[in-house]
Write an enzyme that holds these catalytic residues in place. Structure first.
Site, PDB file in Angstrom:
ATOM      1  N   GLU A 123      -6.408  -2.966   1.216  1.00  0.00           N
ATOM      2  CA  GLU A 123      -6.829  -1.579   1.400  1.00  0.00           C
ATOM      3  C   GLU A 123      -5.910  -0.611   0.663  1.00  0.00           C
ATOM      4  OE1 GLU A 123      -9.684  -1.225   2.410  1.00  0.00           O
ATOM      5  OE2 GLU A 123      -9.911  -3.211   3.288  1.00  0.00           O
ATOM      6  N   HIS A 153      -6.930  -0.237  -2.862  1.00  0.00           N
ATOM      7  CA  HIS A 153      -7.936   0.803  -3.110  1.00  0.00           C
ATOM      8  C   HIS A 153      -7.287   2.180  -3.237  1.00  0.00           C
ATOM      9  CE1 HIS A 153     -11.369  -1.748  -2.817  1.00  0.00           C
ATOM     10  NE2 HIS A 153     -11.189  -2.057  -1.564  1.00  0.00           N
TER      11      HIS A 153
END
Length: 231
Positions: free
Chosen positions: A104, A107
Protein backbone atom coordinates in the site's frame (compact mmCIF):
# COMPACT_ATOMS: atom_id res chain seq x y z
CA UNK A 1 -17.06 -5.59 -11.21
CA UNK A 2 -20.47 -6.31 -12.67
CA UNK A 3 -21.16 -9.78 -13.97
CA UNK A 4 -24.50 -9.62 -15.79
CA UNK A 5 -26.40 -12.86 -15.71
CA UNK A 6 -29.35 -12.61 -18.09
CA UNK A 7 -30.80 -16.00 -18.86
CA UNK A 8 -28.57 -19.04 -19.27
CA UNK A 9 -27.55 -19.63 -22.87
CA UNK A 10 -24.57 -20.91 -24.79
CA UNK A 11 -22.68 -17.64 -24.36
CA UNK A 12 -22.28 -18.51 -20.65
CA UNK A 13 -19.55 -20.92 -21.69
CA UNK A 14 -17.41 -17.87 -22.45
CA UNK A 15 -17.28 -17.09 -18.74
CA UNK A 16 -16.32 -20.53 -17.45
CA UNK A 17 -12.52 -20.26 -17.82
CA UNK A 18 -12.48 -16.87 -16.10
CA UNK A 19 -14.77 -18.12 -13.32
CA UNK A 20 -12.49 -21.09 -12.68
CA UNK A 21 -9.42 -18.85 -12.59
CA UNK A 22 -11.21 -16.43 -10.25
CA UNK A 23 -12.08 -19.20 -7.79
CA UNK A 24 -8.52 -20.50 -7.94
CA UNK A 25 -7.05 -17.03 -7.40
CA UNK A 26 -9.31 -16.34 -4.43
CA UNK A 27 -8.42 -19.70 -2.89
CA UNK A 28 -4.73 -19.02 -3.51
CA UNK A 29 -4.72 -15.61 -1.87
CA UNK A 30 -6.76 -16.86 1.09
CA UNK A 31 -4.47 -19.84 1.67
CA UNK A 32 -1.27 -17.84 1.26
CA UNK A 33 -2.48 -15.08 3.55
CA UNK A 34 -3.51 -17.55 6.26
CA UNK A 35 -0.11 -19.23 6.03
CA UNK A 36 1.98 -16.10 6.39
CA UNK A 37 -0.24 -14.16 8.79
CA UNK A 38 0.95 -16.53 11.51
CA UNK A 39 4.67 -16.27 10.70
CA UNK A 40 6.20 -13.52 12.82
CA UNK A 41 9.01 -11.47 11.33
CA UNK A 42 12.47 -11.46 12.92
CA UNK A 43 12.41 -7.74 13.69
CA UNK A 44 8.84 -7.78 15.01
CA UNK A 45 7.67 -4.67 13.14
CA UNK A 46 3.90 -4.33 12.82
CA UNK A 47 2.26 -3.42 9.55
CA UNK A 48 1.81 0.11 10.87
CA UNK A 49 5.51 0.30 11.76
CA UNK A 50 6.53 -0.89 8.30
CA UNK A 51 4.21 1.54 6.55
CA UNK A 52 5.36 4.47 8.67
CA UNK A 53 9.05 3.72 8.15
CA UNK A 54 8.64 3.39 4.39
CA UNK A 55 6.54 6.55 4.10
CA UNK A 56 9.05 8.58 6.11
CA UNK A 57 11.94 7.20 4.07
CA UNK A 58 10.13 8.36 0.93
CA UNK A 59 9.58 11.83 2.39
CA UNK A 60 5.84 11.24 2.78
CA UNK A 61 5.69 12.44 6.38
CA UNK A 62 2.24 13.95 5.86
CA UNK A 63 0.62 10.69 4.72
CA UNK A 64 -1.04 9.07 7.75
CA UNK A 65 -1.46 5.34 8.37
CA UNK A 66 -4.87 4.55 9.84
CA UNK A 67 -6.66 1.41 10.95
CA UNK A 68 -9.89 0.28 9.28
CA UNK A 69 -12.31 -2.56 9.83
CA UNK A 70 -12.55 -5.76 7.83
CA UNK A 71 -10.13 -8.36 6.53
CA UNK A 72 -7.84 -7.54 3.60
CA UNK A 73 -9.57 -4.18 3.19
CA UNK A 74 -6.16 -2.49 2.99
CA UNK A 75 -5.73 0.28 0.43
CA UNK A 76 -4.15 3.61 -0.35
CA UNK A 77 -6.60 6.44 -0.93
CA UNK A 78 -5.04 8.82 -3.47
CA UNK A 79 -7.79 11.39 -2.97
CA UNK A 80 -7.29 11.74 0.80
CA UNK A 81 -3.63 10.63 0.67
CA UNK A 82 -4.08 8.08 3.43
CA UNK A 83 -2.79 4.53 3.83
CA UNK A 84 -5.56 2.45 5.37
CA UNK A 85 -4.71 -0.91 6.90
CA UNK A 86 -7.11 -3.55 8.24
CA UNK A 87 -6.74 -4.40 11.93
CA UNK A 88 -4.80 -7.63 11.39
CA UNK A 89 -2.32 -5.89 9.10
CA UNK A 90 -2.08 -2.71 11.18
CA UNK A 91 -1.29 -4.53 14.45
CA UNK A 92 0.19 -7.74 13.07
CA UNK A 93 3.94 -8.39 13.09
CA UNK A 94 3.76 -11.11 10.47
CA UNK A 95 5.28 -11.56 7.03
CA UNK A 96 1.83 -11.04 5.52
CA UNK A 97 1.36 -7.79 7.46
CA UNK A 98 4.71 -6.42 6.35
CA UNK A 99 4.15 -7.36 2.70
CA UNK A 100 0.64 -5.94 2.45
CA UNK A 101 1.50 -2.74 4.33
CA UNK A 102 4.53 -2.22 2.09
CA UNK A 103 2.39 -2.78 -1.00
CA UNK A 104 0.00 0.00 0.00
CA UNK A 105 2.92 2.33 0.62
CA UNK A 106 4.07 1.38 -2.87
CA UNK A 107 0.90 3.04 -4.14
CA UNK A 108 1.61 6.15 -2.06
CA UNK A 109 5.07 6.37 -3.62
CA UNK A 110 3.53 5.91 -7.08
CA UNK A 111 1.26 8.85 -6.30
CA UNK A 112 4.17 11.01 -5.20
CA UNK A 113 6.09 10.20 -8.38
CA UNK A 114 2.99 10.64 -10.59
CA UNK A 115 3.26 7.08 -11.89
CA UNK A 116 1.30 7.34 -15.14
CA UNK A 117 -0.92 4.23 -14.88
CA UNK A 118 -1.99 5.28 -11.36
CA UNK A 119 -2.68 8.84 -12.49
CA UNK A 120 -4.77 7.51 -15.39
CA UNK A 121 -6.65 5.04 -13.19
CA UNK A 122 -7.46 7.71 -10.63
CA UNK A 123 -8.59 10.18 -13.31
CA UNK A 124 -11.14 7.76 -14.82
CA UNK A 125 -12.38 6.22 -11.55
CA UNK A 126 -15.55 8.36 -11.41
CA UNK A 127 -16.39 7.66 -15.05
CA UNK A 128 -15.83 3.94 -14.47
CA UNK A 129 -18.19 3.88 -11.49
CA UNK A 130 -20.92 5.40 -13.62
CA UNK A 131 -20.27 3.39 -16.77
CA UNK A 132 -20.04 0.04 -15.00
CA UNK A 133 -23.41 0.61 -13.32
CA UNK A 134 -25.13 2.06 -16.37
CA UNK A 135 -23.71 -0.31 -18.99
CA UNK A 136 -25.84 -3.35 -18.23
CA UNK A 137 -29.03 -1.34 -17.74
CA UNK A 138 -28.56 0.34 -21.11
CA UNK A 139 -27.60 -2.96 -22.74
CA UNK A 140 -30.67 -4.74 -21.33
CA UNK A 141 -33.01 -1.98 -22.50
CA UNK A 142 -31.47 -2.23 -25.94
CA UNK A 143 -32.08 -5.99 -25.99
CA UNK A 144 -35.64 -5.81 -24.70
CA UNK A 145 -36.72 -3.17 -27.20
CA UNK A 146 -34.45 -4.30 -30.05
CA UNK A 147 -32.55 -1.03 -30.21
CA UNK A 148 -29.03 -1.80 -31.48
CA UNK A 149 -27.84 1.72 -30.68
CA UNK A 150 -28.49 1.17 -26.97
CA UNK A 151 -26.84 -2.24 -26.89
CA UNK A 152 -23.79 -0.71 -28.55
CA UNK A 153 -23.71 2.13 -26.03
CA UNK A 154 -23.96 -0.44 -23.24
CA UNK A 155 -20.99 -2.31 -24.71
CA UNK A 156 -18.97 0.90 -25.01
CA UNK A 157 -19.71 1.77 -21.38
CA UNK A 158 -18.70 -1.72 -20.26
CA UNK A 159 -15.50 -1.41 -22.29
CA UNK A 160 -14.52 1.53 -20.08
CA UNK A 161 -14.75 -0.77 -17.06
CA UNK A 162 -12.59 -3.35 -18.85
CA UNK A 163 -9.97 -0.71 -19.62
CA UNK A 164 -9.94 0.24 -15.93
CA UNK A 165 -9.25 -3.39 -14.99
CA UNK A 166 -6.39 -3.57 -17.49
CA UNK A 167 -4.84 -0.32 -16.21
CA UNK A 168 -5.04 -1.73 -12.69
CA UNK A 169 -2.64 -4.57 -13.53
CA UNK A 170 0.56 -2.52 -14.00
CA UNK A 171 -0.42 -0.37 -11.02
CA UNK A 172 -0.65 -3.39 -8.73
CA UNK A 173 2.39 -5.22 -10.08
CA UNK A 174 4.53 -2.10 -9.84
CA UNK A 175 3.43 -1.40 -6.25
CA UNK A 176 4.38 -4.95 -5.24
CA UNK A 177 7.77 -4.69 -6.94
CA UNK A 178 8.48 -1.41 -5.14
CA UNK A 179 7.37 -2.93 -1.85
CA UNK A 180 9.59 -6.00 -2.11
CA UNK A 181 12.62 -3.95 -3.16
CA UNK A 182 12.26 -1.64 -0.17
CA UNK A 183 11.57 -4.45 2.30
CA UNK A 184 14.76 -6.18 1.23
CA UNK A 185 17.05 -3.19 0.68
CA UNK A 186 16.19 -1.63 4.04
CA UNK A 187 16.45 -4.94 5.89
CA UNK A 188 12.87 -4.77 7.08
CA UNK A 189 12.58 -8.42 6.07
CA UNK A 190 15.34 -10.97 5.69
CA UNK A 191 15.97 -13.93 3.38
CA UNK A 192 13.02 -16.30 3.39
CA UNK A 193 10.82 -13.55 4.82
CA UNK A 194 11.13 -11.63 1.55
CA UNK A 195 10.17 -14.78 -0.34
CA UNK A 196 7.14 -15.18 1.91
CA UNK A 197 6.05 -11.59 1.32
CA UNK A 198 6.50 -12.13 -2.41
CA UNK A 199 4.22 -15.18 -2.23
CA UNK A 200 1.53 -13.14 -0.48
CA UNK A 201 1.70 -10.28 -2.98
CA UNK A 202 1.90 -12.59 -5.99
CA UNK A 203 -1.24 -14.41 -4.84
CA UNK A 204 -3.02 -11.09 -4.34
CA UNK A 205 -1.96 -9.95 -7.81
CA UNK A 206 -3.62 -13.01 -9.34
CA UNK A 207 -7.01 -11.77 -8.11
CA UNK A 208 -6.55 -8.66 -10.26
CA UNK A 209 -5.57 -10.81 -13.23
CA UNK A 210 -8.68 -12.93 -12.66
CA UNK A 211 -10.87 -9.82 -12.46
CA UNK A 212 -9.44 -8.54 -15.75
CA UNK A 213 -10.04 -11.90 -17.45
CA UNK A 214 -13.61 -11.97 -16.15
CA UNK A 215 -14.24 -8.47 -17.46
CA UNK A 216 -12.83 -9.31 -20.87
CA UNK A 217 -14.86 -12.52 -21.03
CA UNK A 218 -18.00 -10.64 -20.07
CA UNK A 219 -17.35 -8.04 -22.75
CA UNK A 220 -16.93 -10.76 -25.38
CA UNK A 221 -20.21 -12.28 -24.18
CA UNK A 222 -22.06 -8.98 -24.48
CA UNK A 223 -20.79 -8.55 -28.02
CA UNK A 224 -21.83 -12.12 -28.88
CA UNK A 225 -25.33 -11.59 -27.49
CA UNK A 226 -25.65 -8.28 -29.34
CA UNK A 227 -24.52 -9.79 -32.65
CA UNK A 228 -26.89 -12.71 -32.28
CA UNK A 229 -29.84 -10.45 -31.60
CA UNK A 230 -28.99 -8.24 -34.55
CA UNK A 231 -28.88 -11.16 -36.98
Amino acid sequence: MIYPGFYFDRTMILLLPAIIIAFWAQSKVSGTYKKYRTVRTMNGYTGENVARMMLDAAGLYDVPVVEIRGELTDHYDPTSRVVRLSSDIYHGASIASAGIAAHEVGHAIQHKEAYKPLVLRTSIATAVNFSSQASIIIFMIGLLFSIPLLTNIGIIFFTVAVIYQLITLPVEFNASRRALNILESRNILYGNEVSGAKSVLSAAAMTYVAAALMSISQLVRLIAISNRNND
